[in-house]
Design an enzyme around this catalytic site. Structure first.
Site, PDB file in Angstrom:
ATOM      1  N   TYR A 125      -0.219  -1.949   6.075  1.00  0.00           N
ATOM      2  CA  TYR A 125      -0.625  -0.544   6.118  1.00  0.00           C
ATOM      3  C   TYR A 125      -1.145  -0.078   7.484  1.00  0.00           C
ATOM      4  O   TYR A 125      -0.600   0.844   8.080  1.00  0.00           O
ATOM      5  CB  TYR A 125      -1.698  -0.278   5.056  1.00  0.00           C
ATOM      6  CG  TYR A 125      -1.198  -0.472   3.658  1.00  0.00           C
ATOM      7  CD1 TYR A 125      -0.234   0.374   3.116  1.00  0.00           C
ATOM      8  CD2 TYR A 125      -1.665  -1.517   2.866  1.00  0.00           C
ATOM      9  CE1 TYR A 125       0.248   0.193   1.834  1.00  0.00           C
ATOM     10  CE2 TYR A 125      -1.188  -1.713   1.578  1.00  0.00           C
ATOM     11  CZ  TYR A 125      -0.227  -0.858   1.070  1.00  0.00           C
ATOM     12  OH  TYR A 125       0.256  -1.043  -0.197  1.00  0.00           O
ATOM     13  N   HIS A 157      -2.687   4.177   0.115  1.00  0.00           N
ATOM     14  CA  HIS A 157      -2.479   2.912  -0.574  1.00  0.00           C
ATOM     15  C   HIS A 157      -3.306   1.745  -0.033  1.00  0.00           C
ATOM     16  O   HIS A 157      -3.429   0.705  -0.705  1.00  0.00           O
ATOM     17  CB  HIS A 157      -0.993   2.554  -0.491  1.00  0.00           C
ATOM     18  CG  HIS A 157      -0.482   1.784  -1.656  1.00  0.00           C
ATOM     19  ND1 HIS A 157      -1.296   1.181  -2.590  1.00  0.00           N
ATOM     20  CD2 HIS A 157       0.793   1.492  -2.053  1.00  0.00           C
ATOM     21  CE1 HIS A 157      -0.560   0.565  -3.493  1.00  0.00           C
ATOM     22  NE2 HIS A 157       0.710   0.744  -3.193  1.00  0.00           N
ATOM     23  N   SER A 172       8.782  -2.303  -7.543  1.00  0.00           N
ATOM     24  CA  SER A 172       7.467  -2.552  -8.134  1.00  0.00           C
ATOM     25  C   SER A 172       7.478  -2.102  -9.591  1.00  0.00           C
ATOM     26  O   SER A 172       7.989  -1.033  -9.914  1.00  0.00           O
ATOM     27  CB  SER A 172       6.370  -1.808  -7.373  1.00  0.00           C
ATOM     28  OG  SER A 172       5.097  -2.111  -7.894  1.00  0.00           O
ATOM     29  N   PRO A 190       2.033   6.428  -2.355  1.00  0.00           N
ATOM     30  CA  PRO A 190       2.675   6.641  -3.650  1.00  0.00           C
ATOM     31  C   PRO A 190       1.999   7.765  -4.421  1.00  0.00           C
ATOM     32  O   PRO A 190       0.905   8.214  -4.064  1.00  0.00           O
ATOM     33  CB  PRO A 190       2.480   5.295  -4.353  1.00  0.00           C
ATOM     34  CG  PRO A 190       1.202   4.777  -3.786  1.00  0.00           C
ATOM     35  CD  PRO A 190       1.140   5.260  -2.357  1.00  0.00           C
TER      36      PRO A 190
END
Length: 721
Positions: A86, A415, A631, A99
């Site tokens: 990240y 995230h 995922s 997301p």
């Protein structure tokens, strides 16, 4: 009260993340890549790996350093992983990183209903935060493979207390209970970013402007109970609803601001923007963004929560703060910090309020599109661009709850502080709170003592306005480039898969491999997140789903010349599912390869003058370009999660298996001519149907398990359950 993170004593019951044996990781790495690269390239990479792992070589030196790091830290990979996954990522957060979770569609007859939903939502947020503050969140336990083990709870305490501070080459994840960031005590409400200048004779009606006459939400806490000021359908009404004259006063002030903003000032409103990796909202030419603010009444008073709301256009690209926390300044295409004089702290103070908030609530205008699952998901992912709700966001904050006038609702997540399942757990608590709460509202006399609203101010130089305009174009390119579809497979769900004595996740992963192969005639490095919360400060590792067994199966399914018998295809399918399940177990028990290789690479970066050839090899670089990023995000309520691809020529595939259906969110980019989200969704459908048909074959009287002989030769089978 700031949320307390779990103490070392509380986490001591969890083991530390193990360090896998070096030879095992290198052997598994080669096995994962052998069938994905040409033979000549593989032989070259194999020689490089052998030199790296030779006795007395660099690999063993780095492995020893890693074992020493394991002894000294709670989790040897967490810092490396957070930066690599990240904080080092320079791409814009919308679509590329953040997301979204989309709620069931709501129906708001009027703006008051939209506001009441937002009020109830914030009430749920404060209720959940109170549980965090009191350390009352029950411990999670593992589900699925190796179920029943307790999980690390640390991520929950970053839900409302985290902020991502941008930097030139690396961002910083700041916790608000640290010395840098004080504890969060207010909520930011963003709205009206897309209001245009109407003529005085054709001014829009009040219910199109996000704030209308009626009670505006305000929150009271007494005896640890937090309640909204009003409550109407679609949620059950609560008794003894609170009304206070201060609400009338606040509405009058807001309506006055609206009237002022509908005049000539709005004609010069600046363009909204996304600067590099964070979104900004349009700023009026007078550099003011309207807001109101009710403060907490004294440090010792906990009966009234500080509430922060916004009217009009608010937000700017977040600057990079130096040790002195500077004012906004810009150099080229990047933000930089310069010392701020005491007399010029306007932007710093406004940014500070945003950085320190509990969360954002974004009151969106209607998106102007059909409210399909796909379009509602797009509203959450990017807001439709700067001309719609794309500027009604602040992506560096960990949680942004979107409440759209058209009933589009959900949450956008930064995230880096927490994983998807933690977000889902929190969100489901909020929605249950909204639908099931029967608490009684209590009048608090202190409400009427709240001070008058004030304005949130910004100072935007012409240079900054120029950056905003160019950044708006960048946001629009992101919006136009995203190829996205929500597809519900309704032929069967996880109930059927479980009847086949298969893991639903492994079954779906094999279907994704078959779908990709059908479209592209090859397999590619695939990412599936695997939770390692069984260990202290555990986040995720990677399940590499493009296994040799999956390749054997998809070739048999698509090679019509070979005329493979259906019974043989079924054996290959079961073999692929077993291999996928085995790798899953390996990952969740801390024995996967990605985190291990990442840590060895970062230790080499610190110790070696030059990066070892092991980590410069094209096969290794290719192994980390996840063309298929997947995922599983299951939910128990009507909601779903989605995200974008992680590489320009890739797919994002998030799926939510339910008893009788499987919901897929497929994303790709229009700029890549090889990919198509709709074609991939169609290929997924065909693959799942074909796999069902295989599983529905009558059992043969006598079958030859073709895959069994190969199975004994594969080193990965030692991890089979």
């Amino acid at each position: 009260m700031a949320a307390k993170t779990p103490s070392s004593e509380e986490e001591s019951g969890l083991p530390k993340l193990p360090v896998p044996p070096l030879r095992q990781t290198l052997a598994t790495y080669l096995q994962c890549m052998r069938h994905l690269v040409p033979e000549e390239k593989f032989r070259k990479s194999q020689a490089i790996v052998q030199r790296f792992g030779a006795p007395g070589g660099l690999g063993e030196t780095l492995q020893q350093k890693l074992l020493e790091r394991q002894e000294k830290t709670a989790n040897w990979v967490s810092e490396y992983w957070l930066n690599d996954m990240y904080l080092n990522n320079r791409l814009a957060l919308p679509v590329n990183s953040s997301p979204a979770v989309i709620f069931a569609r709501q129906h708001f007859p009027g703006t008051d209903d939209q506001l009441r939903f937002a009020a109830s939502l914030i009430s749920g947020v404060l209720s959940y935060k109170a549980l965090l503050d009191s350390h009352s969140i029950p411990t999670d336990y593992a589900k699925g493979q190796l179920s029943g083990q307790p999980l690390c709870m640390k991520q929950y305490y970053g839900l409302f207390s985290s902020y991502r501070l941008p930097g030139h080459t690396q961002d910083t994840l700041v916790a608000q209970n640290s010395s840098i960031m004080p504890e969060p005590e207010h909520v930011i409400v963003a709205c009206c970013n897309q209001i245009r200048r109407p003529s005085r004779s054709s001014c829009s009606p009040p219910d199109t402007l996000a704030i209308a006459q009626g009670s505006f939400p305000i929150f009271i806490q007494k005896s640890s109970q937090i309640f909204p000021s009003s409550h109407r359908p679609p949620y059950p009404p609560l008794p003894d609803m609170l009304w206070d004259p201060v609400l009338d006063q606040a509405i009058e002030t807001l309506l006055g601001m609206r009237a002022e903003l509908s005049g000539p000032q709005r004609s010069a409103a600046a363009t909204s923007a996304l600067h590099r990796r964070h979104l900004s909202l349009r700023v009026p030419s007078d550099s003011l963004s309207w807001a109101f603010w009710w403060t907490k009444l004294g440090a010792e008073r906990r009966d009234v929560w500080e509430y922060w709301g916004a009217w009009g256009k608010m937000g700017l690209p977040c600057p990079v703060w130096g040790s002195e926390r500077g004012s906004l300044a810009w150099s080229g295409t990047s933000a930089r910090a310069v010392p701020a004089s005491p007399a010029d702290s306007t932007n710093r103070d406004s940014l500070d309020m945003i950085e320190r908030c509990i969360c954002l609530v974004c009151l969106d205008a209607p998106g102007g599109v059909e409210l399909s699952d796909t379009h509602r998901a797009l509203q959450l992912l990017h807001g439709g661009g700067y001309s719609k709700n794309g500027a009604n966001r602040w992506y560096d904050k960990s949680l942004q709850f979107v409440v759209g006038r058209d009933g589009t609702c959900g949450v956008v997540c930064e995230h880096s502080p927490f994983d998807g399942i933690v977000l889902v757990q929190c969100t489901e608590h909020l929605l249950k709170h909204m639908t099931q709460s029967s608490r009684k509202l209590i009048r608090a006399d202190s409400v009427s003592e709240l001070p008058a609203p004030r304005r949130l101010r910004w100072k935007c130089s012409p240079e900054i306005q120029g950056h905003l305009a160019s950044s708006a174009e960048n946001l629009q390119r992101i919006v136009k480039n995203l190829d996205f579809i929500v597809y519900k497979f309704d032929n069967y769900g996880k109930t059927f898969i479980k009847k086949q004595k298969c893991s639903p996740d492994a079954f779906i992963q094999v279907a994704l491999q078959l779908a990709f192969y059908r479209l592209h005639r090859r397999l590619v490095p695939t990412y599936e997140s695997a939770s390692i919360r069984r260990f202290q400060e555990g986040r995720v590792d990677n399940i590499r789903s493009a296994t040799p067994e999956a390749l054997a199966f998809v070739r048999a399914m698509t090679d019509h010349k070979a005329a493979v018998l259906a019974s043989e295809k079924l054996l290959l399918l079961k073999d692929a599912i077993r291999a996928q399940t085995a790798y899953t177990v390996m990952a969740i028990t801390g024995m996967a390869i990605d985190n291990h290789l990442l840590a060895l690479r970062e230790l080499a970066r610190a110790m070696c003058k030059e990066m070892p050839e092991m980590f410069m090899d094209e096969t290794y670089l290719m192994s980390n370009r996840f063309v298929l990023s997947t995922s599983q995000v299951p939910t128990t309520m009507e909601m779903f999660c989605c995200y974008g691809p992680v590489v320009p020529n890739g797919y994002g595939a998030c799926y939510n298996p339910q008893p009788e259906t499987i919901l897929f969110c497929i994303s790709s980019f229009h700029s890549c001519k090889e990919t198509s989200s709709s074609k991939f969704a169609k290929a997924v459908e065909e693959s799942l149907i074909d796999m069902r048909d295989l599983c529905s074959l009558p059992p043969p009287a006598e079958s030859k398990p073709l895959a069994t002989k190969e199975k004994a030769m594969r080193p990965s089978q030692e991890h089979q359950p």
